[in-house]
Design a protein around this motif. Structure first.
Motif, PDB file in Angstrom:
ATOM      1  N   VAL A   1       0.849  -1.196   0.000  1.00  0.00           N
ATOM      2  CA  VAL A   1       0.000   0.000   0.000  1.00  0.00           C
ATOM      3  C   VAL A   1       0.885   1.246   0.000  1.00  0.00           C
ATOM      4  N   ARG A   2       1.895   1.235   0.863  1.00  0.00           N
ATOM      5  CA  ARG A   2       2.811   2.387   0.914  1.00  0.00           C
ATOM      6  C   ARG A   2       3.483   2.612  -0.437  1.00  0.00           C
TER       7      ARG A   2
ATOM      8  N   TYR B   1       2.063   9.422  -6.152  1.00  0.00           N
ATOM      9  CA  TYR B   1       2.456  10.801  -5.836  1.00  0.00           C
ATOM     10  C   TYR B   1       3.783  11.172  -6.488  1.00  0.00           C
ATOM     11  N   ALA B   2       4.608  10.172  -6.808  1.00  0.00           N
ATOM     12  CA  ALA B   2       5.841  10.464  -7.558  1.00  0.00           C
ATOM     13  C   ALA B   2       5.524  10.923  -8.975  1.00  0.00           C
ATOM     14  N   CYS B   3       4.356  10.520  -9.499  1.00  0.00           N
ATOM     15  CA  CYS B   3       3.944  10.925 -10.845  1.00  0.00           C
ATOM     16  C   CYS B   3       3.377  12.341 -10.873  1.00  0.00           C
ATOM     17  N   ALA B   4       3.022  12.870  -9.707  1.00  0.00           N
ATOM     18  CA  ALA B   4       2.424  14.198  -9.629  1.00  0.00           C
ATOM     19  C   ALA B   4       3.513  15.264  -9.566  1.00  0.00           C
ATOM     20  N   PRO B   5       3.181  16.525  -9.897  1.00  0.00           N
ATOM     21  CA  PRO B   5       4.169  17.607  -9.746  1.00  0.00           C
ATOM     22  C   PRO B   5       4.695  17.673  -8.328  1.00  0.00           C
ATOM     23  N   ALA B   6       5.941  18.064  -8.204  1.00  0.00           N
ATOM     24  CA  ALA B   6       6.596  18.071  -6.893  1.00  0.00           C
ATOM     25  C   ALA B   6       5.884  18.963  -5.891  1.00  0.00           C
ATOM     26  N   THR B   7       5.144  19.962  -6.390  1.00  0.00           N
ATOM     27  CA  THR B   7       4.455  20.898  -5.489  1.00  0.00           C
ATOM     28  C   THR B   7       3.101  20.374  -5.020  1.00  0.00           C
ATOM     29  N   THR B   8       2.693  19.194  -5.495  1.00  0.00           N
ATOM     30  CA  THR B   8       1.392  18.655  -5.105  1.00  0.00           C
ATOM     31  C   THR B   8       1.393  18.302  -3.623  1.00  0.00           C
ATOM     32  N   PRO B   9       0.486  18.904  -2.840  1.00  0.00           N
ATOM     33  CA  PRO B   9       0.468  18.578  -1.407  1.00  0.00           C
ATOM     34  C   PRO B   9      -0.103  17.180  -1.173  1.00  0.00           C
ATOM     35  N   VAL B  10       0.376  16.525  -0.148  1.00  0.00           N
ATOM     36  CA  VAL B  10      -0.137  15.203   0.223  1.00  0.00           C
ATOM     37  C   VAL B  10      -1.140  15.404   1.353  1.00  0.00           C
ATOM     38  N   PRO B  11      -2.427  15.140   1.118  1.00  0.00           N
ATOM     39  CA  PRO B  11      -3.441  15.376   2.157  1.00  0.00           C
ATOM     40  C   PRO B  11      -3.162  14.572   3.427  1.00  0.00           C
ATOM     41  N   VAL B  12      -3.675  15.091   4.529  1.00  0.00           N
ATOM     42  CA  VAL B  12      -3.454  14.457   5.832  1.00  0.00           C
ATOM     43  C   VAL B  12      -3.961  13.028   5.831  1.00  0.00           C
ATOM     44  N   TRP B  13      -5.136  12.802   5.216  1.00  0.00           N
ATOM     45  CA  TRP B  13      -5.703  11.456   5.290  1.00  0.00           C
ATOM     46  C   TRP B  13      -4.899  10.463   4.442  1.00  0.00           C
ATOM     47  N   ILE B  14      -4.249  10.947   3.384  1.00  0.00           N
ATOM     48  CA  ILE B  14      -3.380  10.074   2.581  1.00  0.00           C
ATOM     49  C   ILE B  14      -2.145   9.688   3.389  1.00  0.00           C
ATOM     50  N   ARG B  15      -1.591  10.642   4.141  1.00  0.00           N
ATOM     51  CA  ARG B  15      -0.459  10.314   5.011  1.00  0.00           C
ATOM     52  C   ARG B  15      -0.876   9.274   6.053  1.00  0.00           C
ATOM     53  N   ALA B  16      -2.099   9.418   6.553  1.00  0.00           N
ATOM     54  CA  ALA B  16      -2.604   8.448   7.528  1.00  0.00           C
ATOM     55  C   ALA B  16      -2.793   7.079   6.892  1.00  0.00           C
ATOM     56  N   LEU B  17      -3.276   7.064   5.658  1.00  0.00           N
ATOM     57  CA  LEU B  17      -3.436   5.791   4.945  1.00  0.00           C
ATOM     58  C   LEU B  17      -2.073   5.140   4.731  1.00  0.00           C
ATOM     59  N   HIS B  18      -1.079   5.945   4.444  1.00  0.00           N
ATOM     60  CA  HIS B  18       0.289   5.455   4.269  1.00  0.00           C
ATOM     61  C   HIS B  18       0.795   4.788   5.550  1.00  0.00           C
TER      62      HIS B  18
END
Length: 342
Positions: A95-96, A103-120
């Motif tokens: 999953v991680r 997210y590596a495919c997204a622009p470097a400035t794309t923020p990672v939402p809090v809930w995605i960090r929690a899912l990670h």
């Protein structure tokens, strides 16, 4: 071009999904929403769907920050309950890795939402966010046309089976979609992407979808060798599926159309939806009426003994009663029993 390498054993073991997969049909509906407008019909469908989706669905967009989805969203269970639980069965390291990949495919400035960090991190609340979002999205985008999807899937299953029985597996694969061809032990599919897949004994499953009209989609997860390679291919009419007037209860002489005539179309739709519990506001949103109208219809169904209602905090939950189940089954509406298992 997609090239899928199959051994003789792989070819002999090609399977056709016996029933449609609720979440895969939802995934392809979302893909279709993101395509360039193909005309007034699709434009109206997209706008209507976008307006209808509740706030609980919004976090799902965070999983595809660059239009690339994590592999754990490719779920092919034909029971909605099992499908909603499937992503959490993935190993935490996988999953991680998938979240990091998208997210590596997204622009470097794309923020990672809090809930995605929690899912990670594997947080249980984050998994509940995903599950609630997927279920709510299915209810709005797919549930109203689920009976039509089931009918179309059965017709496609029959078409494939007849072709394979009469002309062999090679002809069936070659005729599955435009631009498909079997060259020796390599199955080629026209696509604007380059993808090489080696089935290598894992099995190959064919899964038609009826919202997506683009190129075939291949789910290949070598990190999970127990899972087969799945080819999801467009088999629909090329237009948004109708929610009423077509399908199981729309044919002349169908007893289900008679039940709809007795109850009224809206009450009939509510009775079908209430194979699962719903609040009054959920029902109002799903059938496109006001809360007051939904409340009046549920009161009439409850008065006839076809549904039960219980209070849950400030809301009330409605569900079909045993008498309602009997009436639906007696009308021949077989997919309601399948929906009960969703």
């Amino acid at each position: 071009m997609i090239r899928i390498r199959l051994t003789a054993d792989d070819l002999a073991g090609v399977r056709f999904a016996p029933r449609p997969a609720p979440l895969q049909e939802l995934n392809t509906a979302f893909l279709m929403m993101g395509r360039p407008d193909d005309g007034l019909l699709f434009g109206a469908w997209r706008r209507r769907l976008a307006r209808s989706l509740p706030a609980t669905v919004r976090p799902l967009a965070d999983l595809v920050p660059a239009g690339v989805a994590p592999g754990f969203l490719d779920v092919f269970d034909d029971s909605l309950s099992a499908a909603l639980d499937r992503p959490r069965a993935w190993r935490r390291d996988l999953v991680r890795a998938e979240l990091e990949r998208v997210y590596a495919c997204a622009p470097a400035t794309t923020p990672v939402p809090v809930w995605i960090r929690a899912l990670h991190r594997g947080d249980a609340d984050a998994w509940r966010v995903l599950r609630r979002g997927q279920r709510a999205a299915f209810e709005v985008a797919v549930r109203p046309v689920w009976g039509v999807v089931q009918d179309l899937h059965q017709a496609e299953f029959t078409r494939y089976a007849v072709t394979a029985a009469e002309f062999g597996i090679g002809a069936a694969l070659g005729g599955l979609v435009a631009g498909a061809r079997l060259l020796g032990q390599v199955w080629e599919l026209d696509a604007p992407v380059e993808q090489q897949v080696d089935v290598a004994g894992r099995g190959l499953v064919l899964a038609p979808t009826f919202h997506w009209t683009g190129h075939p989609l291949v789910c290949d997860l070598p990190a999970l060798p127990d899972l087969p390679v799945v080819v999801t291919y467009p088999a629909g009419p090329g237009t948004p599926l109708p929610a009423d007037g077509v399908g199981r209860a729309g044919r002349p002489g169908d007893p289900r159309a008679g039940l709809a005539g007795v109850l009224g179309r809206t009450r009939f739709e509510l009775l079908l939806l209430l194979a699962d519990e719903h609040t009054t506001s959920d029902l109002a949103r799903l059938v496109g009426v006001s809360n007051a109208t939904a409340s009046a219809h549920t009161a009439a169904l409850r008065g006839a003994g076809l549904i039960t209602t219980v209070r849950a905090g400030r809301s009330v939950l409605h569900r079909r009663s045993a008498l309602g189940d009997l009436l639906v089954r007696g009308s021949g509406h077989q997919e309601c029993e399948e929906v009960r298992g969703l």
